[in-house]
Design an enzyme around this catalytic site. Sequence first.
Site, PDB file in Angstrom:
ATOM      1  N   LYS A  59       0.876  -1.189  -0.081  1.00  0.00           N
ATOM      2  CA  LYS A  59       0.162  -0.066   0.075  1.00  0.00           C
ATOM      3  C   LYS A  59       0.907   1.449  -0.106  1.00  0.00           C
ATOM      4  CE  LYS A  59      -1.866   2.705   3.349  1.00  0.00           C
ATOM      5  NZ  LYS A  59      -1.681   4.000   2.224  1.00  0.00           N
ATOM      6  N   GLU A 115      10.321   1.329  10.182  1.00  0.00           N
ATOM      7  CA  GLU A 115      11.052   2.571   9.850  1.00  0.00           C
ATOM      8  C   GLU A 115      10.637   3.789   9.944  1.00  0.00           C
ATOM      9  OE1 GLU A 115      14.227   1.458   8.903  1.00  0.00           O
ATOM     10  OE2 GLU A 115      13.764  -0.692   8.828  1.00  0.00           O
ATOM     11  N   CYS A 166      13.186  10.976   5.684  1.00  0.00           N
ATOM     12  CA  CYS A 166      13.321  10.597   7.193  1.00  0.00           C
ATOM     13  C   CYS A 166      14.765  10.799   7.892  1.00  0.00           C
ATOM     14  CB  CYS A 166      12.956   8.997   7.358  1.00  0.00           C
ATOM     15  SG  CYS A 166      14.068   8.074   6.297  1.00  0.00           S
ATOM     16  N   GLU A 212      10.305  15.842  14.830  1.00  0.00           N
ATOM     17  CA  GLU A 212      10.694  15.870  13.339  1.00  0.00           C
ATOM     18  C   GLU A 212       9.541  16.945  12.611  1.00  0.00           C
ATOM     19  OE1 GLU A 212       9.136  12.495  11.157  1.00  0.00           O
ATOM     20  OE2 GLU A 212      11.039  12.448  10.352  1.00  0.00           O
TER      21      GLU A 212
HETATM   22  P1  NAD Z   1       2.307   8.277   8.165  1.00  0.00           P
HETATM   23  O1  NAD Z   1       2.719   7.610   9.249  1.00  0.00           O
HETATM   24  O2  NAD Z   1       1.134   9.212   8.205  1.00  0.00           O
HETATM   25  O3  NAD Z   1       1.828   7.314   7.021  1.00  0.00           O
HETATM   26  C1  NAD Z   1       2.717   6.225   6.690  1.00  0.00           C
HETATM   27  C2  NAD Z   1       2.054   5.012   5.923  1.00  0.00           C
HETATM   28  O4  NAD Z   1       1.023   4.489   6.797  1.00  0.00           O
HETATM   29  C3  NAD Z   1       0.718   5.670   4.604  1.00  0.00           C
HETATM   30  O5  NAD Z   1       0.866   4.619   3.680  1.00  0.00           O
HETATM   31  C4  NAD Z   1      -0.566   5.688   5.639  1.00  0.00           C
HETATM   32  O6  NAD Z   1      -1.559   5.513   4.786  1.00  0.00           O
HETATM   33  C5  NAD Z   1      -0.354   4.419   6.382  1.00  0.00           C
HETATM   34  N1  NAD Z   1      -1.411   4.528   7.627  1.00  0.00           N
HETATM   35  C6  NAD Z   1      -1.627   5.459   8.227  1.00  0.00           C
HETATM   36  N2  NAD Z   1      -2.586   5.199   9.451  1.00  0.00           N
HETATM   37  C7  NAD Z   1      -2.367   3.784   9.467  1.00  0.00           C
HETATM   38  C8  NAD Z   1      -3.003   2.870  10.292  1.00  0.00           C
HETATM   39  N3  NAD Z   1      -3.854   2.941  11.073  1.00  0.00           N
HETATM   40  N4  NAD Z   1      -2.680   1.593  10.033  1.00  0.00           N
HETATM   41  C9  NAD Z   1      -1.995   0.947   8.882  1.00  0.00           C
HETATM   42  N5  NAD Z   1      -1.443   2.067   8.132  1.00  0.00           N
HETATM   43  C10 NAD Z   1      -1.640   3.351   8.205  1.00  0.00           C
HETATM   44  O7  NAD Z   1       3.604   8.867   7.260  1.00  0.00           O
HETATM   45  P2  NAD Z   1       3.809   9.858   6.172  1.00  0.00           P
HETATM   46  O8  NAD Z   1       3.304  11.063   6.799  1.00  0.00           O
HETATM   47  O9  NAD Z   1       3.244   9.265   5.075  1.00  0.00           O
HETATM   48  O10 NAD Z   1       5.455   9.845   6.057  1.00  0.00           O
HETATM   49  C11 NAD Z   1       6.097  10.803   6.696  1.00  0.00           C
HETATM   50  C12 NAD Z   1       6.910  10.092   7.927  1.00  0.00           C
HETATM   51  O11 NAD Z   1       7.396   8.765   7.235  1.00  0.00           O
HETATM   52  C13 NAD Z   1       7.811  10.830   8.570  1.00  0.00           C
HETATM   53  O12 NAD Z   1       7.986  10.574   9.882  1.00  0.00           O
HETATM   54  C14 NAD Z   1       9.241  10.085   7.801  1.00  0.00           C
HETATM   55  O13 NAD Z   1      10.263  10.181   8.744  1.00  0.00           O
HETATM   56  C15 NAD Z   1       8.981   8.576   8.010  1.00  0.00           C
HETATM   57  N6  NAD Z   1       9.920   7.993   6.933  1.00  0.00           N
HETATM   58  C16 NAD Z   1      10.666   7.132   7.569  1.00  0.00           C
HETATM   59  C17 NAD Z   1      11.601   6.553   6.557  1.00  0.00           C
HETATM   60  C18 NAD Z   1      12.551   5.543   7.286  1.00  0.00           C
HETATM   61  O14 NAD Z   1      13.241   4.642   6.411  1.00  0.00           O
HETATM   62  N7  NAD Z   1      12.670   5.439   8.555  1.00  0.00           N
HETATM   63  C19 NAD Z   1      11.525   6.657   5.336  1.00  0.00           C
HETATM   64  C20 NAD Z   1      10.712   7.738   4.755  1.00  0.00           C
HETATM   65  C21 NAD Z   1       9.805   8.297   5.639  1.00  0.00           C
END
Ligand code: NAD
Length: 500
Positions: free
Chosen positions: A179, A254, A288, A388
């Site tokens: 997804k 992650e 990230c 962040e």
């Molecule tokens: P987010 O946590 O809002 O969403 C991430 C994913 O999770 C999306 O696909 C979202 O639809 C899904 N999601 C949301 N609620 C959910 C639930 N209850 N159950 C299952 N899935 C759910 O994050 P974002 O705003 O899309 O991305 C930014 C974040 O991602 C930042 O915190 C960034 O640091 C992190 N990030 C981490 C890495 C890493 O490798 N550590 C890499 C890229 C981004």
Amino acid sequence: MSNVEKIRYGNVLNGIENFDGIPHDLTSPADGRYVGTVYYANKSTADEAVDYAEEAFNKVWSKTGLSERQKLLMKLADRIQERSDAYSELETLNTGKTIRQSMLMDIPLGIDHIRYFASTKEFQPSRKIAHPEFPDTEGVVEYLPVGVVGSIAPWNVPFLMAVWKIAPAILAGNTVVLKPSHYTPLTALELAKDAIHSGFPPGVINVVTGSGSEVGDAIVKNPKIRFVSFTGSSPTGSKLMASASPTIKKFTLELGGKSPNIVFEDADLDHAAKGVLFGIYLNSGQLCESGSRLILQSSIRDRFMIKLKELMQRMRAGNPTEMETDISAITNASQQEKIIRMVDMGIGQGAKVFYRNEISGKVPEHGIYYPPTLLTGIGHDMEIANEEIFGPVLTVMEFSTESEAIEIANRTNYGLAAGVWTDDITKARRVASSILSGTVWINEYHLLSAAAPRGGFKNSGIGRELGLEGVLEMTETRHTFISQGKNDLDDVAYGLLFPD
Ligand code: NAD
């Protein structure tokens, strides 16, 4: 928008593009133009995708060998390479990142990473071991696929993320339901279609778009999913751990970061200045591992800050779809609101804007932007010092001694990445070994190798992605104990129950 010809991107289930779901028109954060129409799936479509993936695993994929899987991955890399310009354009339109970044980094690096998994010899599905306690026996340790991997990705590097979620899982012998973020699903959907074109059997790679609360939640809770690979924010990761718990499964998380970039007075300051700005302003800070906290030795403060300002003045605002633009858009409006809120609060608490690019009037009117910003006067307990921002905002703190630099670097609850800039490699390695984070760059930043495991300490996550460690996460380990008949120790062991 009604006069614009619609470009439809269906979900990819069982090798077929599927247009069930709620149609949603995506517009570009770069300039507001229409990009394409996607179909947000519901729980039952997500569950259907998992059923297809399980069937494909049981009937076809579990019978394949490593070399067959690697050949298919190589074909996929070749196919994407042929279409790399189309991928770059789509990635930029969907995310608002600059076209130069898509063309020179995200897409070619993603292709390289598929090629890494298509050719690595590091992962071997089994190995022999000796049992020192039982010399006449031998052991075989196998790394078996878990079955269906459920992957959930964020919006910031969607193509790279699709590669990282799919290629290692495939190498290990799993099938996948991915997804992508509902904001930026387009290149992941293209990748799934190209996988079919490259000869992957139906059901092996499935991509389903939709919200986290519907599709993401369905993936996490589905008992047929044996492993969840999640990348996203720390609060969502924490929620996900709770919702996954009733159906015992493995997962990697992650998560977010607040990564320090430490610059010592003996660094090559011109190189360090470029690296520090690259560390935070690439992708407008929406990475990230972005180096969002500059920790600067006080003795070079004035010289270094002037260098930063001079370089920032050279960063060109414009439409990210044009080659000469250096500053990426912010990928969605709620992220822009979060950046504004956090920075305004920091300024309200005493932070000072040392320099900010003037982008207004230069960026497209209907795009979403935030100017690259350099903040000083940061107090240790401010939210912008600890949480962040995920935007183009660099905060500066100063130190005098090495131990003070390490203490500031380790002060947050995150531990994803860090940078250390000094000409003294012994010192750099000493400092690196004291920093609690999954990646430390010495005199570089953001350079990503598929051979290197990525992941976080503390609230930045659990487990590792990429590298051998990342592949092993997606396996189950089986140990088979082989005895050629009677063992010298049998009498002792069985004698515990049967004394004669
Ligand atoms: P987010 O946590 O809002 O969403 C991430 C994913 O999770 C999306 O696909 C979202 O639809 C899904 N999601 C949301 N609620 C959910 C639930 N209850 N159950 C299952 N899935 C759910 O994050 P974002 O705003 O899309 O991305 C930014 C974040 O991602 C930042 O915190 C960034 O640091 C992190 N990030 C981490 C890495 C890493 O490798 N550590 C890499 C890229 C981004």
